[in-house]
Design a protein around this motif. Structure first.
Motif, PDB file in Angstrom:
ATOM      1  N   SER A 167       5.219   1.266  -7.608  1.00 31.15           N
ATOM      2  CA  SER A 167       4.064   0.357  -7.226  1.00 31.15           C
ATOM      3  C   SER A 167       2.939   1.264  -7.006  1.00 31.15           C
ATOM      4  CB  SER A 167       4.652   0.004  -5.776  1.00 31.15           C
ATOM      5  OG  SER A 167       3.619  -0.565  -5.207  1.00 31.15           O
ATOM      6  N   ARG A 216       1.399   2.064 -11.057  1.00 31.84           N
ATOM      7  CA  ARG A 216       1.150   0.990 -11.544  1.00 31.84           C
ATOM      8  C   ARG A 216       0.067   0.133 -10.814  1.00 31.84           C
ATOM      9  NH1 ARG A 216       1.994   0.425 -16.644  1.00 31.84           N
ATOM     10  NH2 ARG A 216       1.775  -1.842 -16.561  1.00 31.84           N
ATOM     11  N   GLY A 217      -0.310   0.392  -9.683  1.00 33.52           N
ATOM     12  CA  GLY A 217      -1.512  -0.190  -8.657  1.00 33.52           C
ATOM     13  C   GLY A 217      -1.007  -1.565  -8.483  1.00 33.52           C
ATOM     14  N   ASP A 218       0.389  -1.927  -8.300  1.00 31.16           N
ATOM     15  CA  ASP A 218       0.916  -3.331  -8.185  1.00 31.16           C
ATOM     16  C   ASP A 218       1.586  -3.412  -6.734  1.00 31.16           C
ATOM     17  OD1 ASP A 218       1.999  -5.892  -8.208  1.00 31.16           O
ATOM     18  OD2 ASP A 218       2.818  -5.623 -10.192  1.00 31.16           O
ATOM     19  N   ALA A 219       1.404  -4.255  -6.000  1.00 28.07           N
ATOM     20  CA  ALA A 219       1.807  -4.152  -4.679  1.00 28.07           C
ATOM     21  C   ALA A 219       3.377  -4.943  -4.662  1.00 28.07           C
ATOM     22  CB  ALA A 219       1.027  -4.745  -3.616  1.00 28.07           C
ATOM     23  N   SER A 220       3.816  -5.511  -5.664  1.00 23.65           N
ATOM     24  CA  SER A 220       5.008  -6.011  -5.839  1.00 23.65           C
ATOM     25  C   SER A 220       6.062  -5.251  -5.383  1.00 23.65           C
ATOM     26  CB  SER A 220       5.260  -6.777  -6.965  1.00 23.65           C
ATOM     27  OG  SER A 220       4.109  -7.686  -7.246  1.00 23.65           O
TER      28      SER A 220
END
Lengths: 109, 167
Positions: free
Chosen positions: A59, A62-66
């Motif tokens: 997370s 990738r810079g993705d909060a999911s």
């Protein structure tokens, strides 16, 4: 906040994968080699935690909060699983006076 | 080697060492205590990744709630060191070999990857409560509600299973 951001840039993602793999394998070995049902449960917790850490690392990578939301859901499922599992262990102990997992093969009859 | 790197490797060493002791310890209470140390090391990793919310929830849920539940069950059932019967050495050996083979396969497949990039936070406040709450209550609203049903069913199931039978 910028200082924190700059400080985290140096650990390769490969090392996170390697670390999570080692913890996961230790959990597998614990499940395969122990007969105490509670220790088997703790090994399962170790495996869940290894997966959680890897999700959080990806997370951030990738810079993705999911990914961190998935960690949250895995923790919820783990809490429910532990509650039901420990209830089953207590019930087994009350009926058979043992929490040996090999004792439970009588379930198949 | 910067302080972040040394912290990462130190926490990784602590986590691996204590999780090995979880599996190897004879006394179940010692296993629980080593597992709590492992969870604190994981919380340190989360904070290094700037995922403070997940780290705090990890302490509260795992080290706080789940481990207390384990300790309660162990003390309720009154285990001693000698009560556990051990698997035969051949089975233990086979289990360790199997785990080692899985490790070798995974590490070998990892080695075929390219030289990996370091973890770089493009968006620093991704793990903060404000951002996570926005994502949770917009994109993941339905799973969030389903989790509440899961908790309800787990609660009912646990009460039903642990109840004393009256016959």
């Amino acid at each position: 906040m910028e200082n924190i951001t700059q400080a985290i840039t140096l650990v390769p993602i490969n090392h996170y994968i390697l670390f999570s793999t080692i913890i996961f394998i230790i959990g597998i070995i614990g499940v395969l080699t122990r007969r105490n049902a509670i220790i088997v449960f703790m090994s399962i917790e170790l495996m869940l935690n290894a997966v959680n850490l890897l999700l959080a690392a990806f997370s951030a990578y990738r810079g993705d909060a999911s990914g961190q939301i998935f960690v949250f859901f895995i923790m919820a499922v783990a809490a429910a699983e532990v509650a039901v599992g420990l209830a089953i262990i207590v019930m087994t102990y009350r009926n058979t006076n043992s929490i040996d997992i090999n004792f439970l093969n009588k379930l198949k009859n | 080697m910067t302080i972040t790197q040394s912290l990462f490797y130190f926490l990784a060493f602590v986590a691996i060492f204590c999780s090995l002791l979880v599996v190897l310890a004879k006394n179940p209470v010692h296993s629980v205590l080593y597992l709590i140390i492992t969870f604190f090391a994981f919380t340190g990793h989360y904070i290094l990744l700037n995922a403070q919310f997940v780290g705090i929830v990890n302490i509260i849920v795992y080290a706080g709630a789940i481990m207390v539940l384990f300790l309660f069950v162990i003390m309720l059932l009154n285990f001693n060191e000698g009560t556990e019967t051990h698997k035969p050495n051949l089975v233990k050996f086979a289990g360790a070999i199997t785990g080692g083979l899985v490790l070798v396969v995974l590490v070998a497949s990892l080695q075929t990857l390219q030289q990996s990039n370091p973890v770089k936070l493009n968006n620093a406040d991704i793990g903060l409560v404000k951002n996570l709450g926005k994502v949770l209550f917009n994109e993941f609203l339905l799973p969030f509600e389903v989790v509440s049903i899961l908790f309800l069913s787990a609660m009912v199931g646990a009460v039903l299973l642990a109840r004393k039978e009256n016959n």
